[in-house]
Write a protein that holds these residues in place. Structure first.
Motif, PDB file in Angstrom:
ATOM      1  N   ALA A  65      32.516  52.853 176.516  1.00 44.58           N
ATOM      2  CA  ALA A  65      33.150  52.697 175.203  1.00 44.58           C
ATOM      3  C   ALA A  65      32.091  52.482 174.126  1.00 44.58           C
ATOM      4  O   ALA A  65      32.185  53.041 173.031  1.00 44.58           O
ATOM      5  N   ARG A  66      31.049  51.692 174.423  1.00 44.96           N
ATOM      6  CA  ARG A  66      29.953  51.492 173.469  1.00 44.96           C
ATOM      7  C   ARG A  66      29.211  52.798 173.223  1.00 44.96           C
ATOM      8  O   ARG A  66      28.799  53.087 172.101  1.00 44.96           O
ATOM      9  N   THR A  67      29.044  53.601 174.272  1.00 44.95           N
ATOM     10  CA  THR A  67      28.386  54.900 174.128  1.00 44.95           C
ATOM     11  C   THR A  67      29.228  55.819 173.244  1.00 44.95           C
ATOM     12  O   THR A  67      28.686  56.537 172.404  1.00 44.95           O
ATOM     13  N   ASP A  68      30.545  55.804 173.416  1.00 42.23           N
ATOM     14  CA  ASP A  68      31.436  56.586 172.554  1.00 42.23           C
ATOM     15  C   ASP A  68      31.255  56.156 171.081  1.00 42.23           C
ATOM     16  O   ASP A  68      31.187  57.001 170.187  1.00 42.23           O
ATOM     17  N   ALA A  69      31.207  54.856 170.846  1.00 36.40           N
ATOM     18  CA  ALA A  69      31.054  54.343 169.481  1.00 36.40           C
ATOM     19  C   ALA A  69      29.723  54.763 168.875  1.00 36.40           C
ATOM     20  O   ALA A  69      29.663  55.188 167.726  1.00 36.40           O
ATOM     21  N   ALA A  70      28.653  54.673 169.653  1.00 35.55           N
ATOM     22  CA  ALA A  70      27.335  55.068 169.158  1.00 35.55           C
ATOM     23  C   ALA A  70      27.293  56.553 168.851  1.00 35.55           C
ATOM     24  O   ALA A  70      26.722  56.985 167.842  1.00 35.55           O
ATOM     25  N   ALA A  71      27.902  57.364 169.707  1.00 37.10           N
ATOM     26  CA  ALA A  71      27.921  58.818 169.482  1.00 37.10           C
ATOM     27  C   ALA A  71      28.718  59.143 168.216  1.00 37.10           C
ATOM     28  O   ALA A  71      28.329  60.020 167.438  1.00 37.10           O
ATOM     29  N   HIS A  72      29.807  58.442 167.976  1.00 32.87           N
ATOM     30  CA  HIS A  72      30.601  58.687 166.778  1.00 32.87           C
ATOM     31  C   HIS A  72      29.823  58.289 165.523  1.00 32.87           C
ATOM     32  O   HIS A  72      29.867  58.978 164.506  1.00 32.87           O
ATOM     33  N   ALA A  73      29.108  57.172 165.586  1.00 31.98           N
ATOM     34  CA  ALA A  73      28.342  56.708 164.419  1.00 31.98           C
ATOM     35  C   ALA A  73      27.246  57.706 164.058  1.00 31.98           C
ATOM     36  O   ALA A  73      26.936  57.886 162.884  1.00 31.98           O
ATOM     37  N   LEU A  74      26.671  58.378 165.048  1.00 30.85           N
ATOM     38  CA  LEU A  74      25.619  59.368 164.790  1.00 30.85           C
ATOM     39  C   LEU A  74      26.187  60.703 164.334  1.00 30.85           C
ATOM     40  O   LEU A  74      25.614  61.371 163.484  1.00 30.85           O
ATOM     41  N   ASN A  75      27.283  61.121 164.923  1.00 27.15           N
ATOM     42  CA  ASN A  75      27.892  62.415 164.614  1.00 27.15           C
ATOM     43  C   ASN A  75      29.383  62.242 164.333  1.00 27.15           C
ATOM     44  O   ASN A  75      30.206  62.501 165.202  1.00 27.15           O
ATOM     45  N   PRO A  76      29.715  61.790 163.132  1.00 30.41           N
ATOM     46  CA  PRO A  76      31.139  61.563 162.820  1.00 30.41           C
ATOM     47  C   PRO A  76      31.842  62.861 162.767  1.00 30.41           C
ATOM     48  O   PRO A  76      32.789  63.291 162.796  1.00 30.41           O
TER      49      PRO A  76
END
Length: 74
Positions: free
Chosen positions: A63-74
């Protein structure tokens, strides 16, 4: 005894280098995507202030990885 004027060769003083700018500092606009993780029962999901929500995961790390990926590539 003969004294000669011997001077040290000029040395270049080290130029101070500026530390790298932190995210959200004056040089970089702040990210409009502030993410967090939320737990619902045995599941964890990533959420963003923009309204995005990641898939429910049993693994908090994913879930943290999903959040980090979204923050980098919204």
């Amino acid at each position: 005894m003969c004294e000669s004027d011997v001077s040290d060769p000029p040395t270049a003083s080290p130029t101070p280098s500026a530390p790298p700018a932190a995210p959200g500092s004056a040089g970089t606009p702040p990210s409009p995507h502030a993410t967090s993780t939320t737990e619902r029962g045995s599941f964890c999901l990533a959420r963003c202030v923009c309204g995005w929500s990641g898939p429910a995961r049993r693994s908090r790390d994913l879930a943290r990885t999903d959040a980090a990926a979204h923050a980098l590539n919204p």
